[in-house]
Structures are given as structure tokens and as C-alpha cells.
Enzyme design. Sequence first.
Site, PDB file in Angstrom:
ATOM      1  N   ALA A  78       0.939  -1.224  -0.027  1.00 37.33           N
ATOM      2  CA  ALA A  78       0.005  -0.052  -0.040  1.00 37.33           C
ATOM      3  C   ALA A  78       0.980   1.319  -0.015  1.00 37.33           C
ATOM      4  O   ALA A  78       1.964   1.354   0.395  1.00 37.33           O
ATOM      5  CB  ALA A  78      -0.948  -0.054   1.106  1.00 37.33           C
ATOM      6  N   ASP A  79       0.479   2.406  -0.623  1.00 40.37           N
ATOM      7  CA  ASP A  79       0.971   3.492  -0.492  1.00 40.37           C
ATOM      8  C   ASP A  79       0.024   4.627  -0.095  1.00 40.37           C
ATOM      9  O   ASP A  79      -1.067   4.491  -0.614  1.00 40.37           O
ATOM     10  CB  ASP A  79       1.782   3.900  -1.501  1.00 40.37           C
TER      11      ASP A  79
END
Length: 207
Positions: A78-79
Amino acid sequence: MLGRPKLVLASGSPRRLALLNQAGIEPDALRPADVDETPTKGELPRSCANRLARAKAEAALQSIQLDDDLRGAYLLAADTVVAVGRRILPKAELVDEASQCLRLLSGRNHRVYTAVCLVTPKGSFRQRLIETKVRFKRLSEEDIDGYVGSGEWRGKAGGYAVQGIAGSFVVKIVGSYTNIVGLPLYETVSLLGGEGFPIRFGWLNAS
């Protein structure tokens, strides 16, 4: 953890790990991906979050393919990107960066984007982008100086941590709260479950 497929979290973030644990999901391994998170010139917030989540997943995938115990595991990356309009705020590491972020966020709406990228055991990539709108109160210089002095902001997208002191700056949230923390739980669990991961496996005796 016998009885279910393995899950690797491509992150060293204590917040993302805690959120997964909250949902009764415990990764078998952490493989933080070393990726340059600098936005490209003119890159839009949505595109940046999507690109970096995919890059983290690809980097971690190379790592686990060399590990006999983890090859074929589900891989989650995830970012999170914080933006005011089209302007992407840094993941603040310096005091000046944190102060600038807070002044920009003061009394305004901003958006938090988290891209979640899942790699299935068959090597397919599945990706979701979640957006949350956040409004901060008008921050005084005392608020800014005090918060910068706390150090809570260090390494956080937009220079703040909503689950900490900065939660008291938030006037309104439209959308997922856990998205702001760094991992939108509903969408992440739905993504895992939709790709065959037994999301309820760890619920037994979870209390």
C-alpha cells in the site's frame, strides 16, 4: 500458521500491521520494499499512490520468490499520499517540511489517497484506490510549534498522524478513517476475500 495460505505485508509500517491485526488478519512475514517515493514531475496524487503501491508490490514479490517458505503467498502492499488540490505533500522527515505541511493544511480541506495492491498466489495483480476528504481546523503558531515538537509527524504522509495528537486538528472526515491511518480496512479485507484469502481464519478466539 497452518491451515491457510500465507500472507506477506510489503510494509514496515506499525500502523498498517496494527490495522490488519484489528481485522483478525496476521501476516506471516513483513517484507518492507525499498522504493523511491519521490513523485515524478507533474504526477497527480492518484497516479502517484497507484504507481508506488504497485512498485512496492513488485519489489517485495522479487524478494519472496527467493524464499521457499513464502513463494506463492498472497502479497499486500500500500501507499498513502496526502494532497491539497494537485499538490502532493511530502512524507515529512525534516522540521521545516512538517511546519510547511501544517501551514498548508491549516483551515483547509485536503485529500488522502491510499492505493492497495494485492498479488495473488497465481501472480495476478489487483489494485484499489481509496480517497478520503479531511478538513483541519485553523492552526495557531502554538499548535504548529507544539505539534512539530512532538515528533509524531516524522515519516508521515502530509506531516501528521491522525491516530495521534493530530486527530484533535480534524474538523471533518468524509470517507474511510482507516484510509487516513494508512490502510483502508473495508476495501483491503474485501480485496483479500474476493481473491480467495480466508479472511475469517483468525477470528476464532480473537478476543
